[in-house]
Design a protein around this motif. Structure first.
Motif, PDB file in Angstrom:
ATOM      1  N   ARG A  39       0.841  -1.209   0.000  1.00 48.20           N
ATOM      2  CA  ARG A  39       0.000   0.000   0.000  1.00 48.20           C
ATOM      3  C   ARG A  39       0.867   1.246   0.000  1.00 48.20           C
ATOM      4  O   ARG A  39       0.594   2.210  -0.703  1.00 48.20           O
ATOM      5  N   GLY A  40       1.920   1.235   0.819  1.00 49.82           N
ATOM      6  CA  GLY A  40       2.822   2.377   0.883  1.00 49.82           C
ATOM      7  C   GLY A  40       3.580   2.621  -0.404  1.00 49.82           C
ATOM      8  O   GLY A  40       4.030   3.724  -0.671  1.00 49.82           O
ATOM      9  N   ALA A  41       3.716   1.591  -1.223  1.00 48.59           N
ATOM     10  CA  ALA A  41       4.448   1.703  -2.490  1.00 48.59           C
ATOM     11  C   ALA A  41       3.502   1.799  -3.682  1.00 48.59           C
ATOM     12  O   ALA A  41       3.958   1.789  -4.830  1.00 48.59           O
ATOM     13  N   ASN A  42       2.198   1.872  -3.420  1.00 57.88           N
ATOM     14  CA  ASN A  42       1.195   1.950  -4.493  1.00 57.88           C
ATOM     15  C   ASN A  42       1.291   0.774  -5.456  1.00 57.88           C
ATOM     16  O   ASN A  42       1.236   0.941  -6.666  1.00 57.88           O
ATOM     17  N   MET A  43       1.489  -0.409  -4.907  1.00 59.50           N
ATOM     18  CA  MET A  43       1.578  -1.636  -5.700  1.00 59.50           C
ATOM     19  C   MET A  43       0.678  -2.681  -5.057  1.00 59.50           C
ATOM     20  O   MET A  43       0.342  -2.576  -3.881  1.00 59.50           O
ATOM     21  N   SER A  44       0.357  -3.690  -5.805  1.00 58.54           N
ATOM     22  CA  SER A  44      -0.326  -4.836  -5.201  1.00 58.54           C
ATOM     23  C   SER A  44       0.719  -5.640  -4.443  1.00 58.54           C
ATOM     24  O   SER A  44       1.926  -5.545  -4.718  1.00 58.54           O
ATOM     25  N   ALA A  45       0.253  -6.435  -3.484  1.00 62.65           N
ATOM     26  CA  ALA A  45       1.177  -7.244  -2.692  1.00 62.65           C
ATOM     27  C   ALA A  45       1.952  -8.231  -3.575  1.00 62.65           C
ATOM     28  O   ALA A  45       3.159  -8.422  -3.397  1.00 62.65           O
ATOM     29  N   GLY A  46       1.258  -8.822  -4.537  1.00 60.89           N
ATOM     30  CA  GLY A  46       1.924  -9.776  -5.426  1.00 60.89           C
ATOM     31  C   GLY A  46       2.985  -9.111  -6.282  1.00 60.89           C
ATOM     32  O   GLY A  46       4.091  -9.645  -6.452  1.00 60.89           O
ATOM     33  N   HIS A  47       2.648  -7.937  -6.828  1.00 64.66           N
ATOM     34  CA  HIS A  47       3.617  -7.214  -7.670  1.00 64.66           C
ATOM     35  C   HIS A  47       4.831  -6.801  -6.837  1.00 64.66           C
ATOM     36  O   HIS A  47       5.976  -6.959  -7.280  1.00 64.66           O
ATOM     37  N   LEU A  48       4.578  -6.290  -5.623  1.00 61.28           N
ATOM     38  CA  LEU A  48       5.689  -5.896  -4.759  1.00 61.28           C
ATOM     39  C   LEU A  48       6.586  -7.096  -4.466  1.00 61.28           C
ATOM     40  O   LEU A  48       7.804  -7.001  -4.585  1.00 61.28           O
ATOM     41  N   SER A  49       5.985  -8.213  -4.114  1.00 66.51           N
ATOM     42  CA  SER A  49       6.787  -9.404  -3.801  1.00 66.51           C
ATOM     43  C   SER A  49       7.636  -9.850  -4.984  1.00 66.51           C
ATOM     44  O   SER A  49       8.823 -10.150  -4.828  1.00 66.51           O
ATOM     45  N   ARG A  50       7.030  -9.886  -6.165  1.00 66.13           N
ATOM     46  CA  ARG A  50       7.786 -10.302  -7.364  1.00 66.13           C
ATOM     47  C   ARG A  50       8.920  -9.337  -7.665  1.00 66.13           C
ATOM     48  O   ARG A  50      10.056  -9.754  -7.933  1.00 66.13           O
ATOM     49  N   GLN A  51       8.627  -8.038  -7.638  1.00 66.81           N
ATOM     50  CA  GLN A  51       9.646  -7.045  -7.978  1.00 66.81           C
ATOM     51  C   GLN A  51      10.751  -6.993  -6.914  1.00 66.81           C
ATOM     52  O   GLN A  51      11.926  -6.849  -7.245  1.00 66.81           O
ATOM     53  N   PHE A  52      10.358  -7.107  -5.653  1.00 62.01           N
ATOM     54  CA  PHE A  52      11.345  -7.090  -4.568  1.00 62.01           C
ATOM     55  C   PHE A  52      12.280  -8.283  -4.698  1.00 62.01           C
ATOM     56  O   PHE A  52      13.497  -8.147  -4.584  1.00 62.01           O
ATOM     57  N   ARG A  53      11.716  -9.450  -4.958  1.00 61.97           N
ATOM     58  CA  ARG A  53      12.543 -10.655  -5.125  1.00 61.97           C
ATOM     59  C   ARG A  53      13.480 -10.506  -6.324  1.00 61.97           C
ATOM     60  O   ARG A  53      14.653 -10.892  -6.263  1.00 61.97           O
ATOM     61  N   ARG A  54      12.972  -9.935  -7.405  1.00 58.73           N
ATOM     62  CA  ARG A  54      13.808  -9.737  -8.592  1.00 58.73           C
ATOM     63  C   ARG A  54      14.961  -8.777  -8.294  1.00 58.73           C
ATOM     64  O   ARG A  54      16.089  -9.002  -8.716  1.00 58.73           O
ATOM     65  N   ALA A  55      14.680  -7.713  -7.546  1.00 57.54           N
ATOM     66  CA  ALA A  55      15.706  -6.701  -7.265  1.00 57.54           C
ATOM     67  C   ALA A  55      16.692  -7.133  -6.186  1.00 57.54           C
ATOM     68  O   ALA A  55      17.889  -6.871  -6.290  1.00 57.54           O
ATOM     69  N   TYR A  56      16.195  -7.820  -5.126  1.00 54.69           N
ATOM     70  CA  TYR A  56      17.041  -8.098  -3.960  1.00 54.69           C
ATOM     71  C   TYR A  56      17.294  -9.580  -3.695  1.00 54.69           C
ATOM     72  O   TYR A  56      18.016  -9.927  -2.765  1.00 54.69           O
ATOM     73  N   GLY A  57      16.685 -10.447  -4.481  1.00 55.31           N
ATOM     74  CA  GLY A  57      16.966 -11.872  -4.350  1.00 55.31           C
ATOM     75  C   GLY A  57      16.204 -12.596  -3.262  1.00 55.31           C
ATOM     76  O   GLY A  57      16.450 -13.781  -3.019  1.00 55.31           O
ATOM     77  N   GLU A  58      15.308 -11.918  -2.560  1.00 60.49           N
ATOM     78  CA  GLU A  58      14.484 -12.548  -1.534  1.00 60.49           C
ATOM     79  C   GLU A  58      13.190 -11.755  -1.373  1.00 60.49           C
ATOM     80  O   GLU A  58      13.102 -10.606  -1.805  1.00 60.49           O
ATOM     81  N   SER A  59      12.222 -12.380  -0.772  1.00 61.79           N
ATOM     82  CA  SER A  59      10.917 -11.736  -0.599  1.00 61.79           C
ATOM     83  C   SER A  59      11.011 -10.629   0.452  1.00 61.79           C
ATOM     84  O   SER A  59      11.926 -10.626   1.282  1.00 61.79           O
ATOM     85  N   PRO A  60      10.047  -9.698   0.450  1.00 60.76           N
ATOM     86  CA  PRO A  60      10.042  -8.668   1.487  1.00 60.76           C
ATOM     87  C   PRO A  60       9.970  -9.275   2.896  1.00 60.76           C
ATOM     88  O   PRO A  60      10.628  -8.783   3.819  1.00 60.76           O
ATOM     89  N   TYR A  61       9.202 -10.336   3.064  1.00 60.90           N
ATOM     90  CA  TYR A  61       9.092 -10.972   4.378  1.00 60.90           C
ATOM     91  C   TYR A  61      10.434 -11.565   4.815  1.00 60.90           C
ATOM     92  O   TYR A  61      10.844 -11.409   5.966  1.00 60.90           O
TER      93      TYR A  61
END
Length: 149
Positions: A39-61
């Motif tokens: 919500r804070g990033a104006n993304m869906s949770a699924g999109h954030l998780s996919r993009q975060f994993r792609r950028a940093y190699g692990e899920s936000p959690y």
């Protein structure tokens, strides 16, 4: 989408992801979940998780739990708090989940780490101790061997 607009969108997404990562670093002890971060990033949770994993190699959690375990390691090295107190101080609400994740990342349970860590880092500057004792991500810690002996 043209190549330039796709690249511009990618850069905007990376900026949002850095903000999410910075928020996790700052607010690790708060009750954070992927939906709130998204919500804070104006993304869906699924999109954030996919993009975060792609950028940093692990899920936000996983990243959040790593930050919590890093802080827990520092608190346990101090030795003045119990494992339960440390668990709640770093934002975990379940001692079992905290202990399991701690063991996965560090290689020993928090109680064992607490007993051994004070002696292993005695006399070390805190910046060196933090680097030497940094948890291993992605379940890479050997379960049978302690990292601090």
């Amino acid at each position: 989408m043209t190549s330039k607009s796709a690249e511009a969108q990618h850069l905007r997404d990376l900026a949002w992801l850095r903000r999410v990562r910075d928020r996790i670093d700052r607010e690790y002890a708060q009750p954070l979940d992927v939906e709130a971060l998204a919500r804070g990033a104006n993304m869906s949770a699924g999109h954030l998780s996919r993009q975060f994993r792609r950028a940093y190699g692990e899920s936000p959690y996983a990243y959040l739990m790593t930050r919590r375990i890093e802080r827990a390691m520092a608190l346990l090295r101090r030795g003045d708090l119990s494992v339960t107190e440390v668990c709640f101080a770093v934002g975990c609400s379940s001692l079992g989940t905290f202990s399991t994740r701690f063991t996965e990342l560090v290689g020993v349970p928090p109680s064992v780490y607490r007993r051994r860590a004070g002696h292993a880092t005695a006399g070390m500057p805190s910046c060196v101790a933090k680097r030497v004792t940094r948890p291993v991500r992605n379940r890479e810690a050997p379960v049978t061997e302690a990292r601090l002996a």
